[in-house]
Each structure stands twice: as C-alpha cells, then as structure tokens.
Design an enzyme around this catalytic site. Structure first.
Site, PDB file in Angstrom:
ATOM      1  N   HIS A  19       0.811  -1.223   0.000  1.00 51.12           N
ATOM      2  CA  HIS A  19       0.000   0.000   0.000  1.00 51.12           C
ATOM      3  C   HIS A  19       0.840   1.267   0.000  1.00 51.12           C
ATOM      4  O   HIS A  19       0.428   2.289  -0.553  1.00 51.12           O
ATOM      5  CB  HIS A  19      -0.957  -0.035   1.192  1.00 51.12           C
ATOM      6  CG  HIS A  19      -2.013  -1.088   1.043  1.00 51.12           C
ATOM      7  ND1 HIS A  19      -2.585  -1.740   2.107  1.00 51.12           N
ATOM      8  CD2 HIS A  19      -2.583  -1.615  -0.075  1.00 51.12           C
ATOM      9  CE1 HIS A  19      -3.481  -2.612   1.663  1.00 51.12           C
ATOM     10  NE2 HIS A  19      -3.480  -2.561   0.340  1.00 51.12           N
ATOM     11  N   HIS A  42      -8.434  -8.374  -7.384  1.00 49.25           N
ATOM     12  CA  HIS A  42      -8.834  -9.107  -6.173  1.00 49.25           C
ATOM     13  C   HIS A  42      -9.016  -8.080  -5.053  1.00 49.25           C
ATOM     14  O   HIS A  42      -8.157  -7.924  -4.191  1.00 49.25           O
ATOM     15  CB  HIS A  42      -7.776 -10.145  -5.791  1.00 49.25           C
ATOM     16  CG  HIS A  42      -7.586 -11.215  -6.820  1.00 49.25           C
ATOM     17  ND1 HIS A  42      -6.897 -11.010  -8.001  1.00 49.25           N
ATOM     18  CD2 HIS A  42      -8.011 -12.504  -6.862  1.00 49.25           C
ATOM     19  CE1 HIS A  42      -6.883 -12.131  -8.703  1.00 49.25           C
ATOM     20  NE2 HIS A  42      -7.558 -13.050  -8.042  1.00 49.25           N
ATOM     21  N   SER A 100      -6.805  -2.086  -0.391  1.00 51.20           N
ATOM     22  CA  SER A 100      -6.294  -1.401  -1.578  1.00 51.20           C
ATOM     23  C   SER A 100      -7.327  -0.480  -2.231  1.00 51.20           C
ATOM     24  O   SER A 100      -6.996   0.668  -2.566  1.00 51.20           O
ATOM     25  CB  SER A 100      -5.783  -2.431  -2.596  1.00 51.20           C
ATOM     26  OG  SER A 100      -4.809  -3.259  -2.025  1.00 51.20           O
ATOM     27  N   GLU A 118     -14.257  -8.782  -7.236  1.00 47.68           N
ATOM     28  CA  GLU A 118     -14.174  -9.605  -6.031  1.00 47.68           C
ATOM     29  C   GLU A 118     -15.122 -10.783  -6.185  1.00 47.68           C
ATOM     30  O   GLU A 118     -16.303 -10.603  -6.462  1.00 47.68           O
ATOM     31  CB  GLU A 118     -14.504  -8.813  -4.771  1.00 47.68           C
ATOM     32  CG  GLU A 118     -14.477  -9.627  -3.500  1.00 47.68           C
ATOM     33  CD  GLU A 118     -13.181 -10.426  -3.328  1.00 47.68           C
ATOM     34  OE1 GLU A 118     -13.268 -11.626  -3.015  1.00 47.68           O
ATOM     35  OE2 GLU A 118     -12.090  -9.840  -3.515  1.00 47.68           O
ATOM     36  N   ASP A 144     -14.412 -13.154 -11.342  1.00 44.93           N
ATOM     37  CA  ASP A 144     -13.002 -13.508 -11.304  1.00 44.93           C
ATOM     38  C   ASP A 144     -12.202 -12.401 -12.003  1.00 44.93           C
ATOM     39  O   ASP A 144     -12.339 -12.185 -13.209  1.00 44.93           O
ATOM     40  CB  ASP A 144     -12.811 -14.849 -12.017  1.00 44.93           C
ATOM     41  CG  ASP A 144     -11.351 -15.276 -12.113  1.00 44.93           C
ATOM     42  OD1 ASP A 144     -10.484 -14.598 -11.542  1.00 44.93           O
ATOM     43  OD2 ASP A 144     -11.088 -16.294 -12.775  1.00 44.93           O
ATOM     44  N   GLY A 145     -11.378 -11.712 -11.244  1.00 46.60           N
ATOM     45  CA  GLY A 145     -10.606 -10.617 -11.811  1.00 46.60           C
ATOM     46  C   GLY A 145      -9.602 -11.055 -12.845  1.00 46.60           C
ATOM     47  O   GLY A 145      -9.277 -10.307 -13.777  1.00 46.60           O
ATOM     48  N   ASP A 165      -3.418  -8.948  -7.173  1.00 51.76           N
ATOM     49  CA  ASP A 165      -3.085  -9.311  -5.798  1.00 51.76           C
ATOM     50  C   ASP A 165      -3.901 -10.525  -5.351  1.00 51.76           C
ATOM     51  O   ASP A 165      -4.721 -10.434  -4.447  1.00 51.76           O
ATOM     52  CB  ASP A 165      -3.370  -8.091  -4.904  1.00 51.76           C
ATOM     53  CG  ASP A 165      -3.141  -8.359  -3.436  1.00 51.76           C
ATOM     54  OD1 ASP A 165      -2.355  -9.252  -3.115  1.00 51.76           O
ATOM     55  OD2 ASP A 165      -3.775  -7.669  -2.616  1.00 51.76           O
TER      56      ASP A 165
END
Length: 281
Positions: A19, A42, A100, A118, A144-145, A165
């Site tokens: 971050h 994610h 994030s 997400e 699903d990213g 991520d």
C-alpha cells in the site's frame, strides 16, 4: 478457492509494502490532470475493522501498520500512506485498516475511475456497501478478476494502474498471474501493472518474479521486503514483493531511500532486509 479472507491479514507487513507503493503510484499519476483508472483484480472487502474476530485472531497488524502508526520519524515517502490510513481513523486510534480499493479512493479525483473485482460473496457485498455512495466513479463486479481484466483493457483514458493481488492459495494462481500480465501487456502496453507476491519456500513462489521478468517488459521494478528468516519447516510467509511493469521513473530512488528505514521498523529478526532491482526505459 473462496476460503481466503484478507481480514485475517489486514495491515500486516505485506500490506504496508503493497500500500505504500500503491499510494506512490497513484500520486505519480496525479501529477497530470489527465484521468486514470485504478483496476483491482482481487479487491477484497474494502476496509477492515482491526478489533474484529478475524483481524485479532493472529493480530498481524501489530507487526505491520501498528509499528508505523505513531512513529514521529517517518520518512517523507511514507507520510502520504500513513495519512491515507488516517482518513479512516479520524480520532487518532487505529481501529480500521483500509484495503487497496479504499486507499486508492483517497487519491481518486473527480475525473478518475475505479473498477473492482471480487469473487467472494461476503467480501463482494461488503465492498459494494463501502462504495455505495460513489457508483458514478466506482464499478464493482462479482467476478473472477483474472478473467475479467481483459474486458477493461485498454481503458478509454489510456492511463491505468492495475493491481493484481491474488491470495495464492492454489498453485494455479502463480500460472494465471503470469498469463494475465502477458495478455494485459499485449492489450495495453502502456499500462502500469503491479503484481504482489508472497515470499515463501514453495518453488512456484520463488519462480514467479523470474517468470514475470521473462515477459520482457522494457521498464520494470522488483522490490522485496523480508521481515524474518524463512521457517525451518518451510512454511509461512517471511516477506513479500511487488513486481511492477512500467513503474514511474521516480520510484526506484524513493524506494532506495525508504526501504532501509522500513526494514528496521518491521524486522522480526536480524535476517530482515530488502532487495530492489529495476530497469527504467
């Protein structure tokens, strides 16, 4: 594959590295008036209560953000990150840790946009509640990213920071990360792609940075923070890293000045340290 919940790890040493760098990326993008997109493959739940049963189970934040929270000697580069966390803790006591997307939101301007993925149903619902008042700038997909990213590239702004991520709970995540970044680079060569990865003894974790390097990006940066020596049993995350495609040219100098301080602040034993490699065109 849906068992991972980031609330158990919120604010740990990996979050601090990830971050801190994310804020630096977005601050760099804000140097120009042109709009940008922030895409998170994610996204998690968005924000985490540090007094929840999940967060206090292992209290990983004690060895992470809590070690920086009340320090009066922060390097200049870490101050924007701590100030961003502070926006979620206005009374001065550290009770919430922003994920994030929430941290990215602190840098978002009127013309910028966020696109969040997400898959976990409970976290997706919390994420939607977190950003319910800003649906014009923030779009959330329960999907699903990895699969969804390609539909957003290239973004209409031709400026974007993409955070990849995943939880890496399954070995296939390592393969998919490499494939997704390769595809993204083909679709949108000018994008900035930040891949977070854990430092683990398992071979697929050790090989991931090498496989990302093999993709042949002209400009890249790889920073790793180890907080302790690897466990004798081969289990446990002893650090983490970020591999960034198309990083800002100013980032290597910022990290070279800041990482030694961060190592001392987060070290759990005398084998803590950092590595930094980069090639900026």
């Amino acid at each position: 594959m849906l068992s991972y919940r980031h609330a158990f790890h919120a604010g740990n040493h990996a979050d601090v590295l990830k971050h801190f760098v994310l804020i630096e990326l977005l601050r760099y993008f804000n140097r120009k008036d042109k709009p940008w997109w922030y895409i998170d493959t994610h996204a998690g739940a968005g924000c985490y209560a540090l007094d929840s049963d999940q967060a206090t189970k292992n209290a990983e934040f004690d060895a992470g953000i809590m070690r920086l929270w009340e320090r009066s000697d922060l390097p200049d580069a870490l101050k924007p990150y701590i100030e961003a966390v502070g926006q979620f803790n206005p009374h001065g006591r550290l009770t919430f840790y922003p994920g994030s997307p929430a941290l990215a939101m602190t840098q978002l301007r009127e013309q910028d946009r966020m696109r969040l993925f997400e898959l976990h149903p409970a976290d997706a619902e919390t994420l939607e509640q977190t950003f319910a008042r800003d649906t014009e700038r923030v779009a959330i997909r329960r999907a699903d990213g990895f699969a969804g990213l390609r539909s957003l590239l290239p973004p209409p702004t031709r400026r974007a920071v993409v955070l990849i991520d995943p939880p890496y709970e399954v070995k296939d995540d390592y393969r998919r990360v490499t494939e997704v970044v390769a595809d993204a680079m083909r679709r949108f060569p000018g994008g900035t792609y930040a891949v977070w990865y854990p430092m683990l003894a398992r071979p697929e974790a050790r090989r991931l940075p090498e496989r990302l390097a093999d993709l042949g990006a002209e400009s890249w940066l790889d920073v790793r923070l180890a907080v302790c020596k690897p466990g004798r049993d081969g289990f446990g995350m002893f650090g983490s890293g970020l591999y960034i495609v198309n990083p800002p040219w100013v980032l290597p100098e910022i990290l070279e000045k800041t990482m030694p301080w961060l190592v001392k602040a987060l070290a759990l034993d005398d084998e803590a340290g950092f590595d930094l490699e980069h090639h900026i065109e």
